[in-house]
Write a protein that holds these residues in place. Sequence first.
Motif, PDB file in Angstrom:
ATOM      1  N   CYS A  90      11.063  -0.504 -10.843  1.00  0.00           N
ATOM      2  CA  CYS A  90      10.740  -2.010 -12.038  1.00  0.00           C
ATOM      3  C   CYS A  90       9.497  -1.717 -12.877  1.00  0.00           C
ATOM      4  O   CYS A  90       8.287  -1.512 -12.111  1.00  0.00           O
ATOM      5  N   CYS A 147       6.608  -9.050 -13.160  1.00  0.00           N
ATOM      6  CA  CYS A 147       8.023  -8.756 -12.761  1.00  0.00           C
ATOM      7  C   CYS A 147       8.623 -10.764 -11.835  1.00  0.00           C
ATOM      8  O   CYS A 147       7.185 -10.900 -10.943  1.00  0.00           O
ATOM      9  N   TYR A 195      15.176  -3.145  -9.521  1.00  0.00           N
ATOM     10  CA  TYR A 195      15.004  -2.587  -9.696  1.00  0.00           C
ATOM     11  C   TYR A 195      13.796  -2.136  -8.418  1.00  0.00           C
ATOM     12  O   TYR A 195      13.377  -3.174  -7.998  1.00  0.00           O
ATOM     13  N   ARG A 196      13.214  -1.261  -7.976  1.00  0.00           N
ATOM     14  CA  ARG A 196      12.159  -0.984  -6.545  1.00  0.00           C
ATOM     15  C   ARG A 196      11.720  -1.617  -7.227  1.00  0.00           C
ATOM     16  O   ARG A 196      10.547  -0.972  -8.468  1.00  0.00           O
ATOM     17  N   ALA A 207      17.436   3.092  -7.109  1.00  0.00           N
ATOM     18  CA  ALA A 207      16.910   2.980  -8.092  1.00  0.00           C
ATOM     19  C   ALA A 207      15.858   3.144  -8.526  1.00  0.00           C
ATOM     20  O   ALA A 207      15.029   3.461  -7.925  1.00  0.00           O
ATOM     21  N   PRO A 208      15.299   3.330 -10.110  1.00  0.00           N
ATOM     22  CA  PRO A 208      14.293   3.207 -10.390  1.00  0.00           C
ATOM     23  C   PRO A 208      13.304   2.473 -10.255  1.00  0.00           C
ATOM     24  O   PRO A 208      13.353   1.542 -10.053  1.00  0.00           O
ATOM     25  N   CYS A 263      15.808  -8.519  -8.319  1.00  0.00           N
ATOM     26  CA  CYS A 263      15.487  -7.559  -9.491  1.00  0.00           C
ATOM     27  C   CYS A 263      16.040  -6.494  -8.906  1.00  0.00           C
ATOM     28  O   CYS A 263      16.118  -6.079  -7.267  1.00  0.00           O
ATOM     29  N   ARG A 275      20.787   3.745  -8.995  1.00  0.00           N
ATOM     30  CA  ARG A 275      21.039   3.105  -9.980  1.00  0.00           C
ATOM     31  C   ARG A 275      22.381   3.972 -10.279  1.00  0.00           C
ATOM     32  O   ARG A 275      23.309   4.584  -9.176  1.00  0.00           O
TER      33      ARG A 275
END
Length: 416
Positions: free
Chosen positions: A160, A168, A176-177, A157-158, A174, A63
Motif C-alpha cells: 500500500c 492509509c 494491500y499489504r 497483494a502489492p 485495506c 493480487r
Amino acid sequence: MAHRVMRDEEQDGWERSDFPIVCETCLGPNPYVRMQRISYGAECHISGRPYTVFRWRPGNDARYKKTIICQEVAKAKNVCQVCLLDLDYNLPVQARDSALGVEDEVLPESDVGKEYALAKMQADGTLTADSSFAKAKANDAILRMQRTTPYYKRNRAPICSFFVRGECKRGAECPYRHEMPTTGELAEQNIKDRYYGVNDPVARKMLSRVDAMPKLEPPEDSTITTLYVGGLAAGVAEGDLRDQFYPYGEIRSIRILEARHCAFVTFNDRSAAERAADELQNKLIVRGQRAKLCWGRPQERRPDAPAAAAPPPSMMPAQVAMQAGYNAAPPPFMPPPGPNFFNLPRPGVPPAYPSMDPLQAGTRVPAPGTEPEATKRRAPDAGEPGPLGAEKRLRQGEPGGGPPPFAAQPPIAAPQ
C-alpha cells in the motif's frame, strides 16, 4: 498497435486462445478459478502483437494477475505468460540458459527481426507445446536451483503506497499489504531483461549460490569404493538401485537398510565409484524421490568393543576342532523332542547297541601314530580263568588247556 487496426486480423497472425500458458504458482492453489478473457485486449510487451488477455485472482489474499506476453513468444522461450519463468524448472531464463549452455537467442530484439523469426517458427511448426528447452537433459546446476513446489508467496497483494507515506486510513480493511518496501538489486527488474536473459539480478543470485555449494570430493583412502544413498522411500528394492548405478561400473554388493531408509552401494573399482559420484550428485532420483548421495566411511572398531569370540567347539566339525587344538570330545547327539520313531539314543540313557553310539561313529580322530582304542586287541593271559585263559594254555601245551570237562552225571536207571 494503431497501424494494425485497419489490417486483416486473420492474415496478420493475431492471437486467439481459450486458456493461457501459465505456471502452477501463477494459477494459484484453487482449482476453480474464474478468469476474464479479453480478445486482443493488449499488446505483447516483447513482440508488439495484439493477443488475448486473461485476468484472474489466484487467491483471496492475492493480487489480480494478467498475462503480459503472447503465446507465440511464450512458446519460443518455454516461459510463463505472467512471471516469465521457465515452465519446467521455475527458473529465470538467464539461469536456465547458463545451466544448459544455450548461447544463441531465439528471438532478436528488433521489431522486424522478431516478426520474421515468429513467422518462420510458425511455418516450421517450432512453436509447439513440446519446446526444445523441455526436452533438454537436466544437469547438476539446474537440479540445484529448481523449485519443485509452487511458491504462492509470490502472489501476495502489492504494498500500500498510502501506508508507506503514513496516510492509509483503511486499517485492516485495506486490500494491500501494510509493509515497507524492500530496496536493492532484486527490486529493480525489467520485463525484457528477464525474457531475454540479460542483467537479471535473480538469475545472478541463483548462479552465485550454486557456485558456492560444496562438491562431493572423493576420500583419500583409495580402498573405499562404497557410496551412501540416503532419503530412500519405503519399498525400494535392490533392482531400483542397480538400475541407477550399473552404467558406471561393476557392482559388488548392494545393502539396503529399510529401517533407516538408506543403502550402501559397493563397486569393484574405485574409478567406477568416482564416476557414479560425479554423475549422480544432487540428481539421483529413485522411484520419483530425490536421494542423497555421499561417500561411505569404513567402519572403525571402538576401543572398548570386545573382540569377536570364536565359535564354541561344539559348533565345529570334529576335524576342524582337532586342528584348532580342541581335544574335548563333542557332546553327544541331541535328538529332537517328540516321539522316538527311529530309536535314537536319549540323553543320559546308554544305547542298546554299540553301533548306535554316536561317539563310536567316527567322530573321534586319533592322534597321529596311535591306534584307536576300538581297534586294539588285548592278548589273553594264561593264568586268567575262563575261556581266554584256556585258549592260552592249550596253545602252550599245558595241562588243563582243553575245554573244561563236563560234570559227571548219575546214570539213569532203567524202569523196572
